[in-house]
Design an enzyme around this catalytic site. Structure first.
Site, PDB file in Angstrom:
ATOM      1  CG  ASP A 141      86.122  59.618  38.355  1.00  0.00           C
ATOM      2  OD1 ASP A 141      84.896  58.125  37.945  1.00  0.00           O
ATOM      3  OD2 ASP A 141      85.639  59.882  37.070  1.00  0.00           O
TER       4      ASP A 141
ATOM      5  CB  CYS B 107      72.608  57.988  29.821  1.00  0.00           C
ATOM      6  SG  CYS B 107      71.164  57.214  30.118  1.00  0.00           S
TER       7      CYS B 107
ATOM      8  CB  CYS C 134      69.444  50.087  29.596  1.00  0.00           C
ATOM      9  SG  CYS C 134      70.590  49.844  28.659  1.00  0.00           S
TER      10      CYS C 134
ATOM     11  CB  CYS D 247      66.493  53.400  40.809  1.00  0.00           C
ATOM     12  SG  CYS D 247      66.915  52.315  41.975  1.00  0.00           S
TER      13      CYS D 247
END
Ligand code: B12
Ligand code: SF4
Ligand code: SF4
Length: 383
Positions: free
Chosen positions: A134, A241, A198, A248
């Site tokens: 990350d 979020c 979204c 999905c």
């Protein structure tokens, strides 16, 4: 067994759920895509996300001189237990799933180091390797895609066949030659559920995310006030979020992860009570969130987000706590501003009275212009 097969087996034995191999050539298409996003303002708000970083992130050879291959790894962060449930009765916020357990940066880096030691034993020689999780500059999704771990979803997540997107990525660049895998030949097809769901319209086109609208950015990375027009769209999210992943279809049959530290969570981690957060001391905040990703938001950031969630929930039980935060001169100025905004969302007289008291208070001070503005807007709205 070949060297490549031995290395892959060692990765799975370490606890990773998926492993693939990519060569160490520059990731040219990814660089073009990322530079284009930066140019279009889609990464605005992340000051560290510069064109220079994007250039470096797509050149494995510059990240590890002598790089020959990249081990792309994925670890599911879903638990084997049923998902936590939201207990009714008190206002609760939501924390994104990736942050329910221990901090994945630490957990996966440790695992990566174990794996690197194992690779040296397998190779029978010292191996130069650099581990990425990350925070370091490597275009992780692009590496994982090239190594055959999955495909780029329209929500920009890397979707792993049989595991979906509830998985962290980790890579190890090695000076060891291994046999590369092929990218998977799958795509989202005609589906566009993530784009439609979204709440802030951050997915502006398939595979294109406007960072400055994404709730994940607003609740975690943004260290300023949250744009007012986006606050009502943020619902109860106070850290991250998951909306575009929850809808999905590839996530319908998730893969339970095997790394205990990533799935040691409870109901409170997922749906924290919001009112106690407003009065959390620095010490209590650190004690509660030490070693978890939530620490990144900082105490005042989490409190700012909790105010927004309380304003969106509009449960009158929150009015006294929000009024207390608003009048607390020790509270972070941005938290007080967001408490004012939240109170302006309540039709109850008690909320208006708290705003009026604070309004009278700030007339006497000269250094509270932002709070004054927020109070003015809240009072106008509540009128
Ligand atoms: C910056 C960043 C963010 C930013 C911006 C996110 C973004 N989509 O760019 C913010 C703060 C918003 C964020 C949010 C989240 N993040 Co983040 N983030 C990163 C970080 C550090 C860099 C990502 C990046 O380079 N973005 C720039 C974009 C342009 O590049 P990209 O994401 O690689 O996108 C590729 C595709 O979109 C493709 N592409 C280009 N054009 C097109 C067009 C189409 C049609 C398609 C299909 C694809 C496509 O090319 C791009 C280049 O390879 C990575 C770690 C890392 N070092 O890579 C983690 C990372 C991407 N984040 C991660 C996670 C878990 C999250 C959250 C789920 C956390 C949460 N629950 O709140 C959300 C998800 C939001 C979302 N829908 O993406 C994981 C994702 C794991 C996975 N399976 O994909 C990563 C890999 C960290 C990790 N090591 O596990 N994140
Ligand atoms: S994480 Fe939330 S705000 Fe960000 S793109 Fe996905 S659904 Fe939109
Ligand atoms: S919701 Fe549909 S379009 Fe979006 S990432 Fe999942 S499969 Fe792809």
């Amino acid at each position: 067994m070949s060297l490549t097969e031995d290395v892959k087996r060692a990765a799975l034995e370490c606890g990773f759920d998926r492993v693939g191999i990519s060569d160490a050539a520059p990731l040219r298409a990814a660089e073009a895509a990322i530079q284009e996003r930066i140019r279009a303002g889609m990464m605005d708000g992340l000051r560290w996300f510069t064109p220079e970083r994007a250039r470096l992130a797509t050149r494995p050879q510059e990240l590890l001189p002598g790089a020959r291959s990249i081990l792309a790894l994925a670890a599911s962060y879903l638990g084997v237990r049923p998902a936590p449930t939201r207990r009714p009765g008190v206002p609760r916020g939501r924390v994104a799933r990736y942050a329910w357990g221990r901090d994945y940066h630490d957990v996966l880096k440790d695992l990566g180091r174990d794996l690197l030691n194992g690779i040296e034993t397998i190779a029978g020689r010292p191996v130069a390797g650099r581990i990425f999780v990350d925070s370091s500059p490597l275009a992780e999704r692009a590496v994982a895609q090239r190594a055959g771990l999955g495909w780029f979803g329209k929500n920009t997540m890397l979707l792993l066949p049989g595991a979906g997107s509830w998985a962290f990525l980790c890579e190890i660049i090695l000076d060891l030659e291994l046999e590369p895998d092929q990218p998977v030949g799958k795509s989202c097809g005609a589906c566009r559920r993530c784009l439609d769901v979204c709440p802030t319209g951050a997915l502006v086109a398939p595979g294109v995310l406007d960072n400055s609208r994404c709730i994940s950015f607003l609740t975690i990375e943004l260290k300023e006030r949250i744009p007012r027009h986006l606050r009502p769209l943020m619902g109860e999210w106070i850290f991250g979020c998951d909306d575009c992943q929850e809808v999905c279809p590839v996530n319908r049959k998730p893969l339970p992860g095997r790394i205990e530290a990533l799935r040691a969570y409870d109901d409170e981690a997922a749906f924290p009570r919001l009112l106690p957060l407003l009065t959390l001391t620095d010490e209590a905040f650190r004690a509660r969130y030490r070693g978890t990703p939530v620490l990144r938001a900082k105490r005042w950031g989490l409190q700012r987000n909790a105010c927004v969630a309380l304003g969106n929930l509009a449960d009158p039980v929150a009015i006294p706590a929000l009024a207390g935060t608003l009048s607390d001169e020790e509270a972070h100025p941005l938290v007080r501003e967001h408490a004012a905004w939240a109170l302006g969302r309540f039709p109850q007289r008690e909320a208006r009275r708290a705003l009026e008291r604070a309004w009278a208070g700030v007339q006497r001070t000269t250094d509270a212009s932002a709070l004054r503005e927020e109070l003015g807007l809240a009072l106008d709205r509540a009128a």
